[in-house]
Design a protein around this motif. Structure first.
Motif, PDB file in Angstrom:
ATOM      1  N   ASN A   2     -37.077   8.439   1.549  1.00 16.47           N
ATOM      2  CA  ASN A   2     -37.956   9.545   1.883  1.00 16.47           C
ATOM      3  C   ASN A   2     -39.404   9.089   1.801  1.00 16.47           C
ATOM      4  OD1 ASN A   2     -38.930  12.068   2.457  1.00 16.47           O
ATOM      5  ND2 ASN A   2     -38.769  12.800   0.350  1.00 16.47           N
ATOM      6  N   ARG A   3     -40.094   9.073   2.942  1.00 15.86           N
ATOM      7  CA  ARG A   3     -41.493   8.642   2.983  1.00 15.86           C
ATOM      8  C   ARG A   3     -42.346   9.747   3.590  1.00 15.86           C
ATOM      9  NH1 ARG A   3     -39.593   3.740   5.750  1.00 15.86           N
ATOM     10  NH2 ARG A   3     -39.339   2.026   4.296  1.00 15.86           N
ATOM     11  N   ASP A   4     -43.659   9.649   3.384  1.00 15.13           N
ATOM     12  CA  ASP A   4     -44.581  10.519   4.084  1.00 15.13           C
ATOM     13  C   ASP A   4     -44.454  10.270   5.587  1.00 15.13           C
ATOM     14  OD1 ASP A   4     -45.526  11.511   1.725  1.00 15.13           O
ATOM     15  OD2 ASP A   4     -47.210  10.112   1.603  1.00 15.13           O
ATOM     16  N   PRO A   5     -44.758  11.279   6.415  1.00 14.11           N
ATOM     17  CA  PRO A   5     -44.684  11.073   7.872  1.00 14.11           C
ATOM     18  C   PRO A   5     -45.507   9.896   8.367  1.00 14.11           C
ATOM     19  CG  PRO A   5     -44.887  13.405   7.367  1.00 14.11           C
ATOM     20  CD  PRO A   5     -45.043  12.673   6.056  1.00 14.11           C
ATOM     21  N   ILE A   6     -46.688   9.674   7.789  1.00 12.85           N
ATOM     22  CA  ILE A   6     -47.514   8.566   8.243  1.00 12.85           C
ATOM     23  C   ILE A   6     -46.846   7.227   7.936  1.00 12.85           C
ATOM     24  CG2 ILE A   6     -48.869   8.532   6.101  1.00 12.85           C
ATOM     25  CD1 ILE A   6     -50.096   7.650   9.671  1.00 12.85           C
ATOM     26  N   MET A   7     -46.156   7.134   6.818  1.00 11.97           N
ATOM     27  CA  MET A   7     -45.463   5.897   6.496  1.00 11.97           C
ATOM     28  C   MET A   7     -44.295   5.663   7.448  1.00 11.97           C
ATOM     29  SD  MET A   7     -47.043   4.408   3.956  1.00 11.97           S
ATOM     30  CE  MET A   7     -48.535   4.933   4.794  1.00 11.97           C
ATOM     31  N   ASN A   8     -43.583   6.723   7.788  1.00 17.02           N
ATOM     32  CA  ASN A   8     -42.509   6.605   8.772  1.00 17.02           C
ATOM     33  C   ASN A   8     -43.055   6.144  10.113  1.00 17.02           C
ATOM     34  OD1 ASN A   8     -40.319   7.387   7.123  1.00 17.02           O
ATOM     35  ND2 ASN A   8     -40.803   9.546   7.416  1.00 17.02           N
ATOM     36  N   ALA A   9     -44.205   6.709  10.502  1.00 19.28           N
ATOM     37  CA  ALA A   9     -44.799   6.342  11.782  1.00 19.28           C
ATOM     38  C   ALA A   9     -45.226   4.879  11.794  1.00 19.28           C
ATOM     39  CB  ALA A   9     -45.986   7.252  12.085  1.00 19.28           C
ATOM     40  N   LEU A  10     -45.856   4.418  10.723  1.00 22.56           N
ATOM     41  CA  LEU A  10     -46.266   3.015  10.649  1.00 22.56           C
ATOM     42  C   LEU A  10     -45.062   2.085  10.693  1.00 22.56           C
ATOM     43  CD1 LEU A  10     -49.107   3.089   7.955  1.00 22.56           C
ATOM     44  CD2 LEU A  10     -49.365   2.750  10.418  1.00 22.56           C
ATOM     45  N   ASN A  11     -43.967   2.529  10.088  1.00 23.13           N
ATOM     46  CA  ASN A  11     -42.766   1.707  10.041  1.00 23.13           C
ATOM     47  C   ASN A  11     -42.039   1.677  11.383  1.00 23.13           C
ATOM     48  OD1 ASN A  11     -41.121   0.080   8.160  1.00 23.13           O
ATOM     49  ND2 ASN A  11     -39.525   1.571   8.636  1.00 23.13           N
ATOM     50  N   ASP A  12     -42.181   2.751  12.170  1.00 16.03           N
ATOM     51  CA  ASP A  12     -41.383   2.891  13.391  1.00 16.03           C
ATOM     52  C   ASP A  12     -42.083   2.390  14.644  1.00 16.03           C
ATOM     53  OD1 ASP A  12     -39.434   4.026  11.824  1.00 16.03           O
ATOM     54  OD2 ASP A  12     -39.943   6.098  12.344  1.00 16.03           O
ATOM     55  N   HIS A  13     -43.413   2.402  14.654  1.00 13.00           N
ATOM     56  CA  HIS A  13     -44.126   2.036  15.879  1.00 13.00           C
ATOM     57  C   HIS A  13     -44.411   0.534  15.906  1.00 13.00           C
ATOM     58  CE1 HIS A  13     -44.913   5.938  17.713  1.00 13.00           C
ATOM     59  NE2 HIS A  13     -45.083   6.417  16.484  1.00 13.00           N
ATOM     60  N   PRO A  14     -43.935  -0.180  16.932  1.00  9.23           N
ATOM     61  CA  PRO A  14     -44.174  -1.623  17.006  1.00  9.23           C
ATOM     62  C   PRO A  14     -45.567  -1.986  17.503  1.00  9.23           C
ATOM     63  CG  PRO A  14     -42.933  -0.908  18.912  1.00  9.23           C
ATOM     64  CD  PRO A  14     -43.080   0.300  18.036  1.00  9.23           C
ATOM     65  N   ARG A  15     -46.302  -0.995  17.988  1.00 14.74           N
ATOM     66  CA  ARG A  15     -47.595  -1.283  18.605  1.00 14.74           C
ATOM     67  C   ARG A  15     -48.568  -0.146  18.283  1.00 14.74           C
ATOM     68  NH1 ARG A  15     -45.624  -1.796  23.074  1.00 14.74           N
ATOM     69  NH2 ARG A  15     -45.371  -4.056  23.084  1.00 14.74           N
ATOM     70  N   LEU A  16     -49.759  -0.508  17.826  1.00 12.23           N
ATOM     71  CA  LEU A  16     -50.810   0.462  17.533  1.00 12.23           C
ATOM     72  C   LEU A  16     -52.104   0.020  18.193  1.00 12.23           C
ATOM     73  CD1 LEU A  16     -50.260   0.970  13.680  1.00 12.23           C
ATOM     74  CD2 LEU A  16     -49.399   2.445  15.519  1.00 12.23           C
ATOM     75  N   LEU A  17     -52.950   0.986  18.510  1.00 12.90           N
ATOM     76  CA  LEU A  17     -54.276   0.695  19.034  1.00 12.90           C
ATOM     77  C   LEU A  17     -55.308   1.190  18.033  1.00 12.90           C
ATOM     78  CD1 LEU A  17     -56.025  -0.317  21.428  1.00 12.90           C
ATOM     79  CD2 LEU A  17     -56.041   2.050  22.261  1.00 12.90           C
ATOM     80  N   VAL A  18     -56.162   0.281  17.569  1.00 11.75           N
ATOM     81  CA  VAL A  18     -57.253   0.633  16.660  1.00 11.75           C
ATOM     82  C   VAL A  18     -58.527   0.664  17.493  1.00 11.75           C
ATOM     83  CG1 VAL A  18     -58.578  -0.058  14.631  1.00 11.75           C
ATOM     84  CG2 VAL A  18     -56.090  -0.411  14.680  1.00 11.75           C
ATOM     85  N   GLN A  19     -59.162   1.822  17.538  1.00 10.12           N
ATOM     86  CA  GLN A  19     -60.301   2.047  18.431  1.00 10.12           C
ATOM     87  C   GLN A  19     -61.511   2.474  17.614  1.00 10.12           C
ATOM     88  OE1 GLN A  19     -60.172   5.408  21.412  1.00 10.12           O
ATOM     89  NE2 GLN A  19     -59.907   3.655  22.779  1.00 10.12           N
ATOM     90  N   GLN A  20     -62.577   1.721  17.710  1.00 10.04           N
ATOM     91  CA  GLN A  20     -63.794   2.087  16.982  1.00 10.04           C
ATOM     92  C   GLN A  20     -64.451   3.288  17.641  1.00 10.04           C
ATOM     93  OE1 GLN A  20     -66.943  -0.879  16.704  1.00 10.04           O
ATOM     94  NE2 GLN A  20     -67.318  -0.273  14.598  1.00 10.04           N
ATOM     95  N   VAL A  21     -64.917   4.199  16.811  1.00  6.65           N
ATOM     96  CA  VAL A  21     -65.607   5.395  17.292  1.00  6.65           C
ATOM     97  C   VAL A  21     -67.104   5.143  17.184  1.00  6.65           C
ATOM     98  CG1 VAL A  21     -65.963   7.866  16.941  1.00  6.65           C
ATOM     99  CG2 VAL A  21     -63.694   6.850  16.537  1.00  6.65           C
ATOM    100  N   HIS A  22     -67.808   5.135  18.299  1.00  7.85           N
ATOM    101  CA  HIS A  22     -69.237   4.841  18.271  1.00  7.85           C
ATOM    102  C   HIS A  22     -70.042   6.119  18.122  1.00  7.85           C
ATOM    103  CE1 HIS A  22     -70.358   6.328  22.295  1.00  7.85           C
ATOM    104  NE2 HIS A  22     -69.168   5.929  22.683  1.00  7.85           N
ATOM    105  N   GLU A  23     -71.266   5.975  17.674  1.00  7.53           N
ATOM    106  CA  GLU A  23     -72.189   7.089  17.530  1.00  7.53           C
ATOM    107  C   GLU A  23     -73.443   6.797  18.339  1.00  7.53           C
ATOM    108  OE1 GLU A  23     -72.830   7.840  13.413  1.00  7.53           O
ATOM    109  OE2 GLU A  23     -70.781   8.491  13.051  1.00  7.53           O
ATOM    110  N   LEU A  24     -74.188   7.844  18.676  1.00  6.08           N
ATOM    111  CA  LEU A  24     -75.365   7.714  19.522  1.00  6.08           C
ATOM    112  C   LEU A  24     -76.378   6.720  18.959  1.00  6.08           C
ATOM    113  CD1 LEU A  24     -76.878   8.719  22.032  1.00  6.08           C
ATOM    114  CD2 LEU A  24     -77.848  10.547  20.618  1.00  6.08           C
TER     115      LEU A  24
END
Length: 209
Positions: A2-24
């Motif tokens: 039994n894990r938190d949903p975010i842990m399940n998601a990290l464990n299940d998804h083979p690919r992630l996109l990390v996107q920097q959020v820019h500011e003005l």
């Protein structure tokens, strides 16, 4: 298990996109707090990470010291609940990022190593043992393979083109994180944190200064 949903998601998804959020402010050369959104491979929002505010002194250090400064990054799930924290101590040489879970339990660290021809760092477990190594040649600017002790690739972080305007006017970056299916959850967490380490160490505006 039994894990938190975010842990399940990290464990299940083979690919992630990390996107920097820019500011003005970044368009006029002012370094704002680093913020990221983390998406699944099919572009669905999964989590966020943000550098924690440290007042006026922190703002001044960000402008003057870039990635050498002391700072903390907190990772949040889609409900804005923290699930991981990364601490970067002040260092002139051999940068380090220390990772813990939301309860403060130490998970491991990313430790830069000396190298003349490679961008080199190790992933260390909670006991300080090397579990994965990165040695990306200088001529492969945007690709970072994570190798185990048998020289088998277990993950990869690759910078993605974010558009000519963004590349020229800001230091906004996008990174594709890919995992081998057998990679355990705690190493997936370290690799995810390493994607931010790569951005701050090698692609932040002051990284080479």
């Amino acid at each position: 298990m039994n894990r938190d949903p975010i842990m399940n998601a990290l464990n299940d998804h083979p690919r992630l996109l990390v996107q920097q959020v820019h500011e003005l402010a970044e368009f006029i050369g002012f370094e704002s707090r680093n913020k990221y959104q983390i998406l699944t491979g099919d572009q669905q929002p999964l989590a966020y990470a943000a550098e924690q505010s440290s007042g006026l002194l922190g703002t001044l250090a960000r402008q003057a010291l870039g990635h050498w400064r002391r700072f903390d990054l907190v990772f949040f799930d889609s409900r804005r609940q923290p699930f991981m924290r990364a601490h970067h101590p002040f260092r002139w040489l051999f940068q380090r990022l220390e990772i813990s879970d939301h309860q403060g339990v130490f998970l491991g660290a990313i430790q830069q190593r000396f190298s003349l021809l490679h961008k080199k760092f190790d992933l260390l477990d909670a006991q300080g043992q090397v579990v994965l190594q990165v040695a990306s040649p200088l001529w492969k600017l945007w690709t970072f393979p994570f190798m185990d002790g048998q020289q088998r690739q277990q993950a990869q972080v690759a910078k993605r083109w974010s558009g000519a305007f963004s590349e020229l006017m800001t230091d906004r970056d996008n990174f594709l994180v890919e995992y081998e299916a057998s990679l355990p959850l705690h190493l997936r967490q370290l690799v995810l944190a390493a994607a931010l380490f790569i951005d701050l160490q090698y692609f932040e505006a002051k990284a080479g200064n």
